[in-house]
Enzyme design. Structure first.
Site, PDB file in Angstrom:
ATOM      1  N   ASN A  11       0.880  -1.171   0.000  1.00 52.91           N
ATOM      2  CA  ASN A  11       0.000   0.000   0.000  1.00 52.91           C
ATOM      3  C   ASN A  11       0.917   1.221   0.000  1.00 52.91           C
ATOM      4  O   ASN A  11       1.448   1.610   1.037  1.00 52.91           O
ATOM      5  CB  ASN A  11      -0.889  -0.009   1.250  1.00 52.91           C
ATOM      6  CG  ASN A  11      -1.700   1.271   1.368  1.00 52.91           C
ATOM      7  OD1 ASN A  11      -1.770   2.055   0.419  1.00 52.91           O
ATOM      8  ND2 ASN A  11      -2.301   1.491   2.524  1.00 52.91           N
ATOM      9  N   LYS A  13       0.249   4.224  -0.479  1.00 51.24           N
ATOM     10  CA  LYS A  13      -0.424   5.441   0.018  1.00 51.24           C
ATOM     11  C   LYS A  13      -0.177   6.609  -0.959  1.00 51.24           C
ATOM     12  O   LYS A  13      -0.121   6.380  -2.152  1.00 51.24           O
ATOM     13  CB  LYS A  13       0.038   5.754   1.430  1.00 51.24           C
ATOM     14  CG  LYS A  13      -0.109   4.549   2.363  1.00 51.24           C
ATOM     15  CD  LYS A  13      -0.018   4.898   3.808  1.00 51.24           C
ATOM     16  CE  LYS A  13      -0.108   3.624   4.637  1.00 51.24           C
ATOM     17  NZ  LYS A  13      -0.217   3.857   6.059  1.00 51.24           N
ATOM     18  N   HIS A  96      -9.664   1.253   4.342  1.00 46.77           N
ATOM     19  CA  HIS A  96      -8.421   1.481   5.096  1.00 46.77           C
ATOM     20  C   HIS A  96      -8.721   2.458   6.232  1.00 46.77           C
ATOM     21  O   HIS A  96      -9.519   3.379   6.066  1.00 46.77           O
ATOM     22  CB  HIS A  96      -7.342   2.042   4.169  1.00 46.77           C
ATOM     23  CG  HIS A  96      -6.002   2.082   4.822  1.00 46.77           C
ATOM     24  ND1 HIS A  96      -5.651   3.065   5.713  1.00 46.77           N
ATOM     25  CD2 HIS A  96      -4.947   1.237   4.746  1.00 46.77           C
ATOM     26  CE1 HIS A  96      -4.425   2.808   6.148  1.00 46.77           C
ATOM     27  NE2 HIS A  96      -3.966   1.717   5.578  1.00 46.77           N
ATOM     28  N   GLU A  98      -7.203   4.901   7.377  1.00 49.59           N
ATOM     29  CA  GLU A  98      -6.980   6.318   7.067  1.00 49.59           C
ATOM     30  C   GLU A  98      -8.181   6.908   6.331  1.00 49.59           C
ATOM     31  O   GLU A  98      -8.456   8.096   6.426  1.00 49.59           O
ATOM     32  CB  GLU A  98      -5.682   6.471   6.252  1.00 49.59           C
ATOM     33  CG  GLU A  98      -4.464   6.260   7.139  1.00 49.59           C
ATOM     34  CD  GLU A  98      -3.209   5.817   6.429  1.00 49.59           C
ATOM     35  OE1 GLU A  98      -3.140   5.886   5.181  1.00 49.59           O
ATOM     36  OE2 GLU A  98      -2.280   5.364   7.131  1.00 49.59           O
ATOM     37  N   GLU A 168      -5.808  -4.818  10.461  1.00 52.45           N
ATOM     38  CA  GLU A 168      -4.823  -3.751  10.654  1.00 52.45           C
ATOM     39  C   GLU A 168      -5.172  -2.953  11.911  1.00 52.45           C
ATOM     40  O   GLU A 168      -5.992  -2.027  11.843  1.00 52.45           O
ATOM     41  CB  GLU A 168      -4.835  -2.795   9.462  1.00 52.45           C
ATOM     42  CG  GLU A 168      -4.445  -3.419   8.148  1.00 52.45           C
ATOM     43  CD  GLU A 168      -3.791  -2.399   7.233  1.00 52.45           C
ATOM     44  OE1 GLU A 168      -2.670  -2.658   6.812  1.00 52.45           O
ATOM     45  OE2 GLU A 168      -4.379  -1.342   6.973  1.00 52.45           O
ATOM     46  N   SER A 213       2.958  -1.815  10.463  1.00 47.48           N
ATOM     47  CA  SER A 213       4.395  -1.775  10.790  1.00 47.48           C
ATOM     48  C   SER A 213       5.118  -3.097  10.543  1.00 47.48           C
ATOM     49  O   SER A 213       6.035  -3.466  11.283  1.00 47.48           O
ATOM     50  CB  SER A 213       4.603  -1.317  12.243  1.00 47.48           C
ATOM     51  OG  SER A 213       4.148   0.014  12.394  1.00 47.48           O
ATOM     52  N   GLY A 234       2.708  -0.969   4.351  1.00 44.85           N
ATOM     53  CA  GLY A 234       2.693   0.465   4.061  1.00 44.85           C
ATOM     54  C   GLY A 234       4.105   1.007   3.972  1.00 44.85           C
ATOM     55  O   GLY A 234       4.758   0.940   2.926  1.00 44.85           O
ATOM     56  N   GLY A 235       4.612   1.522   5.087  1.00 45.70           N
ATOM     57  CA  GLY A 235       5.918   2.199   5.119  1.00 45.70           C
ATOM     58  C   GLY A 235       7.041   1.385   4.484  1.00 45.70           C
ATOM     59  O   GLY A 235       7.859   1.929   3.739  1.00 45.70           O
TER      60      GLY A 235
END
Ligand code: PEP
Length: 260
Positions: A11, A13, A96, A98, A168, A213, A234-235
């Site tokens: 993802n 983002k 998601h 967010e 998540e 994470s 993600g990150g």
């Protein structure tokens, strides 16, 4: 347990640009070409055409990060399931956290869009998970059931298996504090059990991911849990070397599964 090869979804983002995306996609393609695990990349919508050009006819799928439930119309700023399909998407992320928090998306709207995604031939990746407060109050089970049930009401239990569910926990997203493998396993096993009350075969077949994470240091422990069929990343998908390491771990675990 069925023999589900791991699924790893990036993802990305609201990150990337044309040259950076190209480097990322080409490296993932190259480094995972003989893998058994399954992969998908979800870039921001303007880059779906680039993903289509670079990934078509390959083993790496791509998808959108969100979509409207409507096929067309006066919905400024939205993207329709048909548009995602036209750009070759296999997947679309729905709900998601967010978007739930900042876009005020309801559980009901996630159910409607899960249904719309299936109707368009997309595989929805439904994100569910609790806030830190809910976690501390011990309400995780209640929250995931509350988020899952509207989806089951919309599509029926059989069709749920055509989607993917990503657990998540919101407190783990982008914080560097992943859930422990035991917590991820406990919740995903609870989710599989909840689905199993309605249909055991669907519970056995459905792909369940953990997200929050995940990094090269914790991916092996998380993804080796029996109910963790892969990860939503993600990150760590912004650092190509890290993402590829996670893919390698997923592939090793998929190969172990097939040998078992
Ligand atoms: C996500 O936002 O879906 C996610 C898993 O992010 P991160 O890996 O950065 O926690």
């Amino acid at each position: 347990m069925t023999n589900r090869p791991k699924l790893v979804v990036a993802n990305r983002k609201m990150n990337g640009n044309l040259p950076d995306n190209a480097r990322f996609l080409q490296s993932v393609l190259q480094e995972t070409r003989h893998h058994r695990a399954r992969y998908a990349v979800c870039p921001p919508h303007p880059y779906l055409q680039q993903a289509q050009q670079l990934l078509q006819h390959s083993h790496v799928a791509w998808g959108g990060q969100n979509m409207s439930r409507f096929e067309r119309g006066a919905y400024t700023g939205s993207v329709s399931p048909l548009m995602l399909k036209e750009f070759g998407c296999t997947y679309v992320i729905i709900g998601h956290s967010e978007r739930r928090l900042r876009g005020h998306e309801s559980d009901e709207s996630c159910g409607e869009r899960f249904e719309a995604a299936l109707k368009a031939g997309l595989t929805p990746i439904l994100c569910i998970g609790e806030t830190l407060e809910e976690y501390e109050l011990g309400e995780t089970d209640l929250v995931v059931v509350r988020q899952l049930n509207p989806v089951i009401s919309h599509v029926g239990i059989q069709a749920l298996a055509k989607g993917v569910i990503a657990y998540e926990p919101i407190w783990a997203i982008g914080t560097g504090k992943a859930a422990s493998p035991q917590h991820a396993q406990a919740i995903l096993s609870f989710i599989r059990g909840h689905i199993g009350l309605l249909d055991e075969q669907v519970a056995e077949q459905i792909t369940l991911l953990y997200g929050g994470s995940v990094n090269p240091g914790n991916a092996a422990q998380l993804m080796s849990m029996p109910d963790v069929d892969g990860g939503l990343i993600g990150g760590a998908s912004l650092i190509v070397e890290d993402f590829i390491q996670i893919c390698q771990i997923a592939n090793e675990l998929s190969s172990l599964k097939s040998a078992a």
